[in-house]
Design a protein around this motif. Sequence first.
Motif: not given
Length: 316
Positions: A100, A176-177, A179-180, A183-184, A223, A226
């Motif tokens: 990060t 979750v993966i 959805l992320v 979004i990405a 979001v 998530v």
Amino acid sequence: MNTLTDRYLAATLRSVPTQRREEIATELRASIEDMIEGRTDGGTDPATAERAVLTELGNPDLLAARYADRRLQLIGPTYYLVWLRLLKLLLSFIPALVGTIVTIVEATEGKGFGGIGPGIVAAMQVAVQIAFWLTVTFAVIERTQTTVDLPEWTVDQLPDAPVRRGIPLADTIASVIMLVLTIAYALVQHYHSWVEGDDGANIPVLDPALWSFWLPALIAVLVASVVFEIVKYRTGRWTWRLFGVKALLNLAFAVPLAWLAAADRLLNPALGERLSWLAEAENRESLGLAIALGTAAIVVWDLIDTARKTRQQTAA
């Protein structure tokens, strides 16, 4: 019931082969009960007898290794469990933290989403370094016969017996993966969609005009989805209230998406410059209709499946 014996059995059986769990559970429970009975016949209090018997049996991870005929020899039986516990702890947060930080630093230097790659690489390198040096350290400790005072195992360290959940952790992680990643991609494709014009400039897949309202709104729904997945997992089972929230989120995402696709407002018109078949209005309309129908079919099937799960788990 969640007695010490139940917790001890659960802690032991989680590390033995699945096909032998029932056999070992029956055998071990019978042995524990016989040993407790032997002590209570001598006048010992049942609770005290149970604790004494489990303490005598020792760490359930070591007992499971004997049942499974598994040799703990990566580091050696003396330090293996401590090494494994410490390795899991360090890998649970340090690589992600480093990745990060690297991503943020790369982004501040003007690389934008291009900093994600170096961040992932840095996290993987840190994970490898942690595993290597921790293993070397424990190997040196064992081979130099350095005296290390390890804490004794007690029954107070036993975890609670696992509760059967109606919502598996694996399903939550997968949702979750996805959805992320969605979004990405919605964000990344605006800067790097892998579709280039004749002049080499990036051509976003989604219509840039959507950033005025629709794309931020759809990302906000993702979001929220998530957050919903996390709340759903913590709840542990489907309820009709959760079903209602999921239905609202699904419709809040699917209806605008299907409408934009059917109205030929979803995809970037500039794609026709690179993909000649999209330059024809009839082809764009057919693709938009296919996206709209596909979105509707997925949502309807998902809601039907969720309703079935909710009915089963609320009736149980």
